[in-house]
Scaffold this active site. Sequence first.
Site, mmCIF file in Angstrom:
data_model
loop_
_atom_site.group_PDB
_atom_site.id
_atom_site.type_symbol
_atom_site.label_atom_id
_atom_site.label_comp_id
_atom_site.label_asym_id
_atom_site.label_seq_id
_atom_site.Cartn_x
_atom_site.Cartn_y
_atom_site.Cartn_z
ATOM 1 N N CYS A 1 0.817 2.304 -5.349
ATOM 2 C CA CYS A 1 0.870 2.894 -6.693
ATOM 3 C C CYS A 1 1.542 4.257 -6.662
ATOM 4 O O CYS A 1 0.941 5.255 -6.250
ATOM 5 C CB CYS A 1 -0.561 3.006 -7.237
ATOM 6 S SG CYS A 1 -0.657 3.867 -8.814
ATOM 7 N N CYS B 1 -0.053 6.967 -8.780
ATOM 8 C CA CYS B 1 -1.271 7.551 -8.209
ATOM 9 C C CYS B 1 -0.939 8.489 -7.047
ATOM 10 O O CYS B 1 -1.538 9.548 -6.911
ATOM 11 C CB CYS B 1 -2.198 6.466 -7.663
ATOM 12 S SG CYS B 1 -2.324 5.000 -8.683
ATOM 13 N N ASP B 2 -0.031 8.085 -6.198
ATOM 14 C CA ASP B 2 0.104 8.767 -4.902
ATOM 15 C C ASP B 2 1.430 9.484 -4.673
ATOM 16 O O ASP B 2 1.590 10.164 -3.658
ATOM 17 C CB ASP B 2 -0.093 7.740 -3.765
ATOM 18 C CG ASP B 2 -1.484 7.105 -3.823
ATOM 19 O OD1 ASP B 2 -2.416 7.806 -4.250
ATOM 20 O OD2 ASP B 2 -1.626 5.935 -3.444
#
Length: 321
Positions: free
Chosen positions: A147, A150-151
């Site tokens: 993701c 997200c990261d």
Amino acid sequence: MAESPVRDVIIIGSGPAGLTAAIYTARASLEPLVLEGEPSSTSDQPGGQLMLTTDVENYPGFPEGVMGPELMMNFKAQAERFGAEVQTVKASKVDLSERPFKVWVGRDTDGEPTYLAKSIIVSTGAQSLMLGLDREVELIGHGLSTCATCDGFFFRDQEIAVVGGGDSALEEAMFLSRFASKIYLLVRRDELRASQIMQDRAMANDKIEIMWNTSLVEYVGDTKIEKVKIKNNLDESISDLDVTGVFIAIGHKPSTSLFEGQLDMKENGYLKTQPGRTATNIEGVFASGDVQDDYYRQAITAAGSGCQAALEAERWLEEQE
Ligand code: NDP
């Protein structure tokens, strides 16, 4: 033997969607039963995909970030505080053809159902497809991610690889180009599957280098990714690629096999819900979270849709009485 009485609501799945639905239905005194799944090495386990992540920095309310498993433990504790019953079992069969709905757990699916329910909230989530390489699961959150939203932030000024050649991979690569200094897009064939417009954008991005006919074959590094080994699929030669991060973007698979032939699904296997709602084609059955969302796929949107499912279930139950 069915463990009657008939429950008001059974929630299948315990990621952000399922547990938010549990918090809301528990606070509405519906005494929900949550079938949270069973421990496994994939995201198809109690707590869902966040159990396989480390820092979560985009979940509102946690200015310093929170670890994925800790966040899910808090979701669960909050649901239980209001009386949700959480069972560590996997639903193995459902019969939604008549009410009350029937749910089986365990291997014996020929006998009487284990549970009966007036309404069901399906929150079984989705799984990112993975390459199936050694140590893949343990490296998630340690250089390996599924993701970018997200990261991506953790890879500022680093060289990273994205695996895949579809729209997701290109979208991830372009998003990551805001942070990373260089992105190698590893494409296993000599063409992309992505739409032309995405291809054009990716090719115009200076930070993205497409490596054609290339497969990632090994993650190297003790506790986190330090480099990877890649294979040239034309001549089978293996070489090192110095990257500190790898994003796998080869597709997702919703956990919907339990509902085949009963709940309407889109062509890609995700559950169909009414536009803007969580109601499925069967009255009294609601679907929330990633199992019906092939677009946003975020913990916060899953939680929001779990809330919607709970409110819809609550109102639907009220109407029945
Ligand atoms: P896709 O199935 O479209 O693409 C998967 C990609 O991963 C392909 O390039 C495939 O290669 C590759 N792949 C699959 N397995 C492996 C493997 N084991 N090793 C290496 N590569 C592999 O999935 P997406 O998630 O990209 O997209 C799903 C759907 O969502 C599509 O319809 C897409 O258009 C849509 N989407 C749209 C977006 C947008 O419009 N902004 C954004 C994201 C998704 P191969 O081609 O060789 O099979």
